[in-house]
Write a protein that holds these residues in place. Sequence first.
Motif: not given
Length: 170
Positions: A62-75
């Motif tokens: 879940l931490w990894g999913i949150s980070l990945l979504l945050g990266i995609l959001r920033s991109l």
Amino acid sequence: MFAYSRSIGLGAAEEDPGLRWMSVLNNLADQLYYPCEHIAWAADAKIIRAKSDKWWTLSTALWGISLLLGILRSLRILLLLRRKLKKNERSRQRESSEPGVQAGLELRQIRSEVLSVASSMADLANAIHWMPPGFLWAGRFPDWLVGLLGTTSSLIGLHQMCTGGGGGGV
């Protein structure tokens, strides 16, 4: 955390539907992460009778999913800001005017989002490292690299906190 979730709701403040959905899904992953981590900790501390391994794996995922979504959001934010800058630059060229305060704010936000991506990527690399063996590069980082990635992420976070640039919307 729950109060924050209630305050943002379904991301109605976000104009871009992609950003809205990424924010909602990121919030969901964060909301699920905390109870899983607490259950894993409580199982390790023998407060509850449960196998902590699966709970740790779930909380790390879940931490990894949150980070990945945050990266995609920033991109996505970076893409939208780039479009906005180009549009404003074209209109300035037609009017023969100087870059204004808005362009400076947009450039500052771009720098902040780039730093957010770098920080989240360092954390994501560590999250994958802490997954069970066999998942990508799980468990293969030497201690010094885990420490370097965590320190890098922390220093970026401190920098953003001190400069007031924690990322955001468009």
